[in-house]
Design a protein around this motif. Sequence first.
Motif, PDB file in Angstrom:
ATOM      1  N   CYS A  31      42.496  37.373  39.966  1.00 34.30           N
ATOM      2  CA  CYS A  31      41.103  37.801  39.818  1.00 34.30           C
ATOM      3  C   CYS A  31      40.156  36.647  39.488  1.00 34.30           C
ATOM      4  O   CYS A  31      38.944  36.773  39.652  1.00 34.30           O
ATOM      5  CB  CYS A  31      40.987  38.887  38.744  1.00 34.30           C
ATOM      6  SG  CYS A  31      41.562  38.393  37.106  1.00 34.30           S
ATOM      7  N   HIS A  32      40.693  35.499  39.030  1.00 34.20           N
ATOM      8  CA  HIS A  32      39.830  34.394  38.581  1.00 34.20           C
ATOM      9  C   HIS A  32      40.465  33.060  38.935  1.00 34.20           C
ATOM     10  O   HIS A  32      41.620  32.812  38.589  1.00 34.20           O
ATOM     11  CB  HIS A  32      39.615  34.511  37.065  1.00 34.20           C
ATOM     12  CG  HIS A  32      38.816  33.379  36.479  1.00 34.20           C
ATOM     13  ND1 HIS A  32      38.771  33.130  35.119  1.00 34.20           N
ATOM     14  CD2 HIS A  32      38.040  32.433  37.056  1.00 34.20           C
ATOM     15  CE1 HIS A  32      38.003  32.074  34.899  1.00 34.20           C
ATOM     16  NE2 HIS A  32      37.545  31.634  36.058  1.00 34.20           N
ATOM     17  N   CYS A  43      41.100  42.441  44.209  1.00 32.01           N
ATOM     18  CA  CYS A  43      41.030  42.169  42.767  1.00 32.01           C
ATOM     19  C   CYS A  43      40.253  40.891  42.450  1.00 32.01           C
ATOM     20  O   CYS A  43      39.766  40.716  41.326  1.00 32.01           O
ATOM     21  CB  CYS A  43      42.440  42.051  42.181  1.00 32.01           C
ATOM     22  SG  CYS A  43      43.398  43.577  42.223  1.00 32.01           S
ATOM     23  N   THR A  85      37.473  38.464  41.913  1.00 32.91           N
ATOM     24  CA  THR A  85      36.032  38.643  41.703  1.00 32.91           C
ATOM     25  C   THR A  85      35.333  37.442  41.066  1.00 32.91           C
ATOM     26  O   THR A  85      34.116  37.453  40.928  1.00 32.91           O
ATOM     27  CB  THR A  85      35.770  39.868  40.802  1.00 32.91           C
ATOM     28  OG1 THR A  85      36.448  39.698  39.545  1.00 32.91           O
ATOM     29  CG2 THR A  85      36.249  41.164  41.465  1.00 32.91           C
ATOM     30  N   LYS A  86      36.085  36.398  40.686  1.00 34.17           N
ATOM     31  CA  LYS A  86      35.445  35.274  39.997  1.00 34.17           C
ATOM     32  C   LYS A  86      35.966  33.954  40.541  1.00 34.17           C
ATOM     33  O   LYS A  86      37.157  33.666  40.478  1.00 34.17           O
ATOM     34  CB  LYS A  86      35.701  35.355  38.485  1.00 34.17           C
ATOM     35  CG  LYS A  86      34.938  34.305  37.679  1.00 34.17           C
ATOM     36  CD  LYS A  86      35.106  34.519  36.188  1.00 34.17           C
ATOM     37  CE  LYS A  86      34.292  33.495  35.390  1.00 34.17           C
ATOM     38  NZ  LYS A  86      34.422  33.707  33.923  1.00 34.17           N
ATOM     39  N   VAL A 127      28.816  42.602  50.060  1.00 28.61           N
ATOM     40  CA  VAL A 127      29.451  43.587  49.178  1.00 28.61           C
ATOM     41  C   VAL A 127      28.588  44.839  49.089  1.00 28.61           C
ATOM     42  O   VAL A 127      29.092  45.970  49.149  1.00 28.61           O
ATOM     43  CB  VAL A 127      29.705  43.000  47.780  1.00 28.61           C
ATOM     44  CG1 VAL A 127      30.233  44.084  46.839  1.00 28.61           C
ATOM     45  CG2 VAL A 127      30.693  41.845  47.855  1.00 28.61           C
ATOM     46  N   ARG A 158      35.508  41.858  47.272  1.00 27.51           N
ATOM     47  CA  ARG A 158      34.734  42.230  46.082  1.00 27.51           C
ATOM     48  C   ARG A 158      34.100  41.015  45.404  1.00 27.51           C
ATOM     49  O   ARG A 158      33.401  41.161  44.392  1.00 27.51           O
ATOM     50  CB  ARG A 158      35.625  42.956  45.071  1.00 27.51           C
ATOM     51  CG  ARG A 158      36.356  44.168  45.601  1.00 27.51           C
ATOM     52  CD  ARG A 158      35.428  45.156  46.286  1.00 27.51           C
ATOM     53  NE  ARG A 158      34.393  45.650  45.397  1.00 27.51           N
ATOM     54  CZ  ARG A 158      33.354  46.381  45.776  1.00 27.51           C
ATOM     55  NH1 ARG A 158      33.208  46.670  47.063  1.00 27.51           N
ATOM     56  NH2 ARG A 158      32.466  46.799  44.912  1.00 27.51           N
ATOM     57  N   LEU A 159      34.287  39.839  45.954  1.00 24.89           N
ATOM     58  CA  LEU A 159      33.693  38.628  45.387  1.00 24.89           C
ATOM     59  C   LEU A 159      32.197  38.610  45.681  1.00 24.89           C
ATOM     60  O   LEU A 159      31.783  38.627  46.838  1.00 24.89           O
ATOM     61  CB  LEU A 159      34.358  37.387  45.984  1.00 24.89           C
ATOM     62  CG  LEU A 159      33.838  36.025  45.492  1.00 24.89           C
ATOM     63  CD1 LEU A 159      34.140  35.824  44.009  1.00 24.89           C
ATOM     64  CD2 LEU A 159      34.451  34.893  46.320  1.00 24.89           C
ATOM     65  N   LYS A 160      31.372  38.558  44.614  1.00 21.71           N
ATOM     66  CA  LYS A 160      29.924  38.639  44.770  1.00 21.71           C
ATOM     67  C   LYS A 160      29.210  37.314  44.592  1.00 21.71           C
ATOM     68  O   LYS A 160      28.035  37.196  44.961  1.00 21.71           O
ATOM     69  CB  LYS A 160      29.348  39.652  43.766  1.00 21.71           C
ATOM     70  CG  LYS A 160      29.799  41.079  43.981  1.00 21.71           C
ATOM     71  CD  LYS A 160      29.138  41.997  42.970  1.00 21.71           C
ATOM     72  CE  LYS A 160      29.565  43.448  43.184  1.00 21.71           C
ATOM     73  NZ  LYS A 160      28.919  44.361  42.189  1.00 21.71           N
ATOM     74  N   ARG A 202      26.691  38.729  47.990  1.00 24.22           N
ATOM     75  CA  ARG A 202      26.172  39.950  47.347  1.00 24.22           C
ATOM     76  C   ARG A 202      25.700  40.956  48.398  1.00 24.22           C
ATOM     77  O   ARG A 202      25.913  42.171  48.257  1.00 24.22           O
ATOM     78  CB  ARG A 202      25.054  39.591  46.382  1.00 24.22           C
ATOM     79  CG  ARG A 202      25.548  39.096  45.028  1.00 24.22           C
ATOM     80  CD  ARG A 202      24.427  38.967  44.024  1.00 24.22           C
ATOM     81  NE  ARG A 202      23.606  37.809  44.326  1.00 24.22           N
ATOM     82  CZ  ARG A 202      23.805  36.586  43.811  1.00 24.22           C
ATOM     83  NH1 ARG A 202      24.828  36.402  43.008  1.00 24.22           N
ATOM     84  NH2 ARG A 202      23.018  35.579  44.130  1.00 24.22           N
TER      85      ARG A 202
END
Length: 343
Positions: free
Chosen positions: A234-235, A267, A269-270, A339, A314-316, A336
Amino acid sequence: MTDNNPSEIESLLMSYPDGLTELSLTCRWHDVSSTMLNVISSWPFLRYLTLKLGFKGITTTPLRIPQPFAALTHLHISSDDTLDFFISFLRIFRILKFESSNIVSLNLKTIQFNAGHYISANTWSQLLASLIHTNTKLEYIIPTEKCEYRCWRCQRLPSSSFDFRLLLAHQSLAGLSTLVLSPGSAISIILTDADISALARTSPHLQILDLGLRNTPVSLYALNILVRRCRELCHVSLCLNVAVRVDTLTDNKNADDDEVGLQPNPCFTKLEIGPSPTIEIEYLVRPLCESSPELTRMGESISISRFLHAMAPRLKSVTPHGTGGYLWQAVSDALRMMVRDED
């Protein structure tokens, strides 16, 4: 316990015949003594240990305990000094294997150290090498340097580096969840695309990878393999080399066997990135871009955004640290919108 009277703390802890299962000793003005460490290392059920370590905690006499810290699963050490103290602690209490020492703490899952002073590249290498020889199945590896003199003293130190590949020789990284290596500003981590691919294969349950933005840059392809193969990731925080042709980002002919059949990772996202090489990209929209700098930047950001969105839907946004802020702001704006349009 954070009391300023260490003798009272020692007396209290020694009054427990079977010891404790969890202990945190983080007195600001006092380090834990070797006498106290010898006592708590014999506790048969101690699983969680947090200490502030200094000169007084390094014993010079042989241990008489057959299995120190036998049940320990989570170890968090902080020190105003260097990583050498941590390595000495691990060696003396036989928590990790050094040379011909016996492996004892087979239950250890978390190993975390926060150093308050400069750590040499050689010391970093020693720590990673020590992890190779332990049978414990580590889930969290988090050594960091928070040098108080980072702003002026560390900048004057000669540059040096250590090899990430040392860690990949560990035989039991299948359960690794969090990997944080954060050296000081004078140290870099030698990292290659092949290393990232190897990490993705050996640690499929990785959730966090943070290299303190101190690694030699790797490609977007390597990031793609890591994010897609590690389904719980996730990161990520590292340095990327985005000096590639935009039209090759979606060219399937350049995909290697590691990418074939891998699905996007919902998953993830960062993404934080450090300074990257100068971005020199040839665009699919070259005829237009030659007369329009705005279209040049647009082509660049859209191509990278599409690549990242296909990898992690899901990465914004992307958080830059260093050069290329305008590019990554445009990439984030596009991500963004992508998404939002799919929600």
